[in-house]
Design an enzyme around this catalytic site. Structure first.
Site, PDB file in Angstrom:
ATOM      1  N   ALA A  70     -11.662  14.614   3.191  1.00 29.07           N
ATOM      2  CA  ALA A  70     -10.909  14.010   4.295  1.00 29.07           C
ATOM      3  C   ALA A  70     -10.926  14.913   5.516  1.00 29.07           C
ATOM      4  O   ALA A  70     -11.277  14.479   6.626  1.00 29.07           O
ATOM      5  CB  ALA A  70      -9.469  13.731   3.855  1.00 29.07           C
ATOM      6  N   ASN A 101      -0.685  11.623   0.939  1.00 30.50           N
ATOM      7  CA  ASN A 101       0.223  10.601   0.464  1.00 30.50           C
ATOM      8  C   ASN A 101       0.049  10.424  -1.041  1.00 30.50           C
ATOM      9  O   ASN A 101      -0.949  10.894  -1.590  1.00 30.50           O
ATOM     10  CB  ASN A 101       0.022   9.270   1.228  1.00 30.50           C
ATOM     11  N   ASN A 116      -5.094   4.555   7.678  1.00 31.93           N
ATOM     12  CA  ASN A 116      -6.431   3.999   7.887  1.00 31.93           C
ATOM     13  C   ASN A 116      -6.424   2.503   8.167  1.00 31.93           C
ATOM     14  O   ASN A 116      -7.442   1.941   8.583  1.00 31.93           O
ATOM     15  CB  ASN A 116      -7.318   4.278   6.665  1.00 31.93           C
ATOM     16  N   ARG A 120      -9.833  10.004  -7.779  1.00 38.02           N
ATOM     17  CA  ARG A 120      -8.903  10.747  -6.910  1.00 38.02           C
ATOM     18  C   ARG A 120      -8.047   9.734  -6.169  1.00 38.02           C
ATOM     19  O   ARG A 120      -8.231   9.462  -4.998  1.00 38.02           O
ATOM     20  CB  ARG A 120      -9.668  11.624  -5.916  1.00 38.02           C
ATOM     21  N   ASP A 147     -14.018   5.353   3.207  1.00 40.40           N
ATOM     22  CA  ASP A 147     -12.800   5.280   4.005  1.00 40.40           C
ATOM     23  C   ASP A 147     -12.044   6.603   4.022  1.00 40.40           C
ATOM     24  O   ASP A 147     -11.444   6.966   5.030  1.00 40.40           O
ATOM     25  CB  ASP A 147     -11.901   4.172   3.471  1.00 40.40           C
ATOM     26  N   ASP A 148     -12.065   7.339   2.914  1.00 45.30           N
ATOM     27  CA  ASP A 148     -11.350   8.617   2.857  1.00 45.30           C
ATOM     28  C   ASP A 148     -11.975   9.650   3.779  1.00 45.30           C
ATOM     29  O   ASP A 148     -11.279  10.553   4.254  1.00 45.30           O
ATOM     30  CB  ASP A 148     -11.330   9.149   1.421  1.00 45.30           C
ATOM     31  N   SER A 208      -7.724  27.034  -0.551  1.00 47.65           N
ATOM     32  CA  SER A 208      -6.790  27.683  -1.482  1.00 47.65           C
ATOM     33  C   SER A 208      -6.868  29.195  -1.436  1.00 47.65           C
ATOM     34  O   SER A 208      -5.942  29.885  -1.883  1.00 47.65           O
ATOM     35  CB  SER A 208      -7.073  27.194  -2.911  1.00 47.65           C
ATOM     36  N   TYR A 237       0.851  -1.190   0.000  1.00 48.60           N
ATOM     37  CA  TYR A 237       0.000   0.000   0.000  1.00 48.60           C
ATOM     38  C   TYR A 237       0.888   1.242   0.000  1.00 48.60           C
ATOM     39  O   TYR A 237       1.924   1.267  -0.658  1.00 48.60           O
ATOM     40  CB  TYR A 237      -1.012  -0.042   1.166  1.00 48.60           C
ATOM     41  N   GLU A 270     -13.821   4.115  -1.919  1.00 51.72           N
ATOM     42  CA  GLU A 270     -12.402   4.467  -1.781  1.00 51.72           C
ATOM     43  C   GLU A 270     -11.957   5.351  -2.942  1.00 51.72           C
ATOM     44  O   GLU A 270     -12.177   5.030  -4.120  1.00 51.72           O
ATOM     45  CB  GLU A 270     -11.550   3.191  -1.759  1.00 51.72           C
ATOM     46  N   ASP A 271     -11.324   6.474  -2.604  1.00 51.28           N
ATOM     47  CA  ASP A 271     -10.667   7.350  -3.579  1.00 51.28           C
ATOM     48  C   ASP A 271     -11.624   7.858  -4.660  1.00 51.28           C
ATOM     49  O   ASP A 271     -11.308   7.835  -5.861  1.00 51.28           O
ATOM     50  CB  ASP A 271      -9.462   6.648  -4.199  1.00 51.28           C
ATOM     51  N   ALA A 291      -9.700  21.779   2.404  1.00 48.95           N
ATOM     52  CA  ALA A 291     -11.132  21.726   2.714  1.00 48.95           C
ATOM     53  C   ALA A 291     -11.849  20.641   1.918  1.00 48.95           C
ATOM     54  O   ALA A 291     -12.999  20.799   1.528  1.00 48.95           O
ATOM     55  CB  ALA A 291     -11.777  23.092   2.461  1.00 48.95           C
ATOM     56  N   GLY A 292     -11.149  19.536   1.691  1.00 54.73           N
ATOM     57  CA  GLY A 292     -11.758  18.418   0.987  1.00 54.73           C
ATOM     58  C   GLY A 292     -12.500  17.483   1.920  1.00 54.73           C
ATOM     59  O   GLY A 292     -12.685  17.761   3.111  1.00 54.73           O
ATOM     60  N   LYS A 311      -6.234  -2.399  -0.504  1.00 60.86           N
ATOM     61  CA  LYS A 311      -7.041  -2.262   0.710  1.00 60.86           C
ATOM     62  C   LYS A 311      -7.522  -3.617   1.210  1.00 60.86           C
ATOM     63  O   LYS A 311      -7.503  -3.904   2.414  1.00 60.86           O
ATOM     64  CB  LYS A 311      -8.237  -1.341   0.442  1.00 60.86           C
TER      65      LYS A 311
END
Length: 536
Positions: A293, A396, A441, A144, A256-257, A324, A91, A233-234, A290-291, A162
């Site tokens: 996560a 990451n 995680n 993403r 999970d994010d 931003s 991972y 995920e993502d 500000a995403g 995962k």
């Protein structure tokens, strides 16, 4: 009964040189294997030796994925016995490079690919999966991937990785797991022009078509695999939030994010607070990015603070955001809806060091995908006002981290407690060794999966993630905190997952969200559900 070459080709049943003489005779394997019979421990030593001969982590990744395709029991035993060494290979951070080069290093298929061209026939497609007892699904649309952006069909490495951790770290039976890649196109023009790219060479679906696609997918999975826990995920932030809101109360699912990242970060915060001898409700948290996560982390922090006696408004007032455009404050134009609750009255600032000076936060949490966002001035400003600042550089792979562990330790004069989204090497400062923690995680989702395997979760709630965070924080030993480490040792990860599964399983039983009530002690049922990689 599977025999001969077919047996050696089945990664779940294959033992390779681990088949004894009696089994070789009975199942048509005589002459198909070298005469020597090995224990799984001997096989593990050979694998580890071969990994040591590889010249790069990507080559080690390719080797381990090949092993997974040949002998899953041996693959998982290697991971379980050497998780701290090989987690960064299967991972983060290596999986990031593997994702970017997936089409170029592709060997053989694993999991299911569902494309935009499969609309109207997803139920039929899902029937092609050979094992119908599916308990955990990890799914991505590749929009993403980590901090790398839109990688389209190359994102299949993420569900595969995962689910390997569900098994190695949580004991979820690998025969009950299913990785899925939703290929709805890609807006990455470089991928579409890559002659080796294996996904659809078209732009992503528009919002309306995408929603219809996802509705069909979720309905089809519920029919095909009614017992499956589905982990998103993502997914890109807007879709991640929208999908979670749409399905969380209807299907046993989580993101999970958003929720896993929130739980592991809150676990690190709770452990760090123990080291600083301050209370959770005394913290001021500054979120950079500000995403989904960071907003997920803030939402879980608010839930934790409310459980400690604050009102929701009081808890929200202790969380601040930087995007931003600078500090997110009330009255500013174009505030994204999911962060609006954290837009407080305050003079606007655009530079991070100025924001730190103005707010004097106790914790700085970055999830930006922008390397170097936590510059020297910002970290020194944190250390100026806080004796033991908590610094989380969560992006990451390592190349996207907001700061390195060495930078944070040096700029804070050795006082900061640091955790990264990827692993960092120990840092020596003025004769003291600091062991950076990894806010990974993997400390959370395998335990959730094990709880589901044990009691059959009918829903996964935000409260369960707070329960998981507290269980992880309780597992951090004082000796590790003394070295600046906010998380348990990865060598203890299966015990950590066990503690999460028991705590979450108990909560599910009390809330009426469990399908299976234990006949005896819950701990016995959870331990019985744990898969152990060994030849039967």
């Amino acid at each position: 009964m599977t025999q001969g070459k077919s047996l050696l080709s089945d990664p779940i049943l294959n033992r390779g040189t681990g088949f004894d003489a009696e089994t070789r005779g009975r199942r048509g394997l005589r002459g198909l294997l070298p005469p020597g019979v090995e224990t799984i421990e001997q096989q593990v030593r050979r694998v580890v030796a071969n990994l040591g001969r590889k010249s790069s982590d990507l080559e080690r990744y390719i080797y381990l994925m090949g092993l997974q395709d040949q002998n899953e029991t041996l693959f998982y035993r290697v991971l379980v016995d050497h998780l701290e060494t090989h987690l960064p290979i299967v991972y983060t951070p290596t999986v990031g490079q593997a994702s970017m080069e997936y089409a170029h290093v592709y060997r053989r298929p694993r999991g299911l690919y569902i494309t935009a061209e499969d609309r109207g026939s997803m139920s039929e497609l899902l029937q092609n999966w050979p094992r119908q007892e599916v308990k955990v699904i990890v799914v991505t649309d590749g929009s993403r991937i980590l901090g790398l952006g839109d990688l389209g069909a190359n994102g299949m490495t993420i569900p595969i990785g995962k689910l390997a951790l569900y098994t190695a770290a949580g004991g979820v039976d690998p025969s009950t797991t299913l990785p899925i890649l939703l290929d709805v196109g890609t807006d990455n023009h470089g991928l579409r022009e890559d002659p080796f790219y294996l996904g659809l060479r078209r732009p992503r679906l528009d919002n309306e078509s995408y929603q219809a696609f996802m509705d069909e997918f979720m309905e089809a999975t519920q029919r095909a695999f009614p017992e499956a826990l589905i982990q998103f995920e993502d997914f890109a932030t807007p879709k991640a939030i929208s999908l979670l809101n749409r399905f969380q109360d209807r299907v046993r699912t989580f993101n999970d994010d958003i929720q896993g990242t929130a739980a592991v970060t809150v676990a690190g915060l709770l452990a760090g607070i123990r080291a600083t001898e301050r209370r959770l409700e005394d913290q001021t948290l500054l979120f950079v990015g500000a995403g989904s996560a960071n907003t997920g982390i803030a939402d879980l922090v608010v839930r934790a603070m409310v459980s400690e006696g604050l009102t929701e408004a009081e808890a929200e007032a202790r969380c601040w955001f930087v995007d931003s455009k600078g500090l997110v404050v009330a009255g500013r134009e174009r505030i994204r809806p999911h962060v609006a609750r954290y837009a407080h009255l305050h003079p606007a600032h655009t530079q991070l060091p100025d924001i730190v000076e103005a707010l004097r936060p106790t914790a700085l949490i970055g999830a930006t995908g922008q390397p170097g966002v936590f510059d020297e001035s910002s970290i020194r400003a944190m250390a100026k006002h806080v004796e033991r600042p908590l610094i989380f550089a969560l992006s990451n792979p390592t190349s996207r981290a907001e700061a390195t562990a060495e930078q944070v330790v040096r700029w804070s004069n050795g006082r900061a407690l640091f955790a990264g989204g990827s692993p960092f090497a120990p840092v020596v400062w003025e004769g003291q060794t600091h062991l950076p923690g990894q806010s990974n995680n993997v400390y959370i989702f395998p335990g959730i999966g094990l709880a589901h395997a044990a009691v059959g979760l009918t829903r996964v709630t935000d409260s369960m993630f707070l329960t998981a965070a507290r269980a992880v924080a309780e597992q951090v030993k004082p000796s590790r905190l003394a070295q600046g480490t906010l998380f348990p040792a990865l060598s203890d990860i299966r015990e950590v997952s066990l503690s999460i599964a028991m705590a979450v399983g108990q909560e599910a039983l009390e809330a009426g969200l469990a399908e299976r009530v234990p006949r005896g002690p819950l701990a016995e049922q959870v331990r019985a559900a744990m898969y152990w990689p060994a030849y039967a």
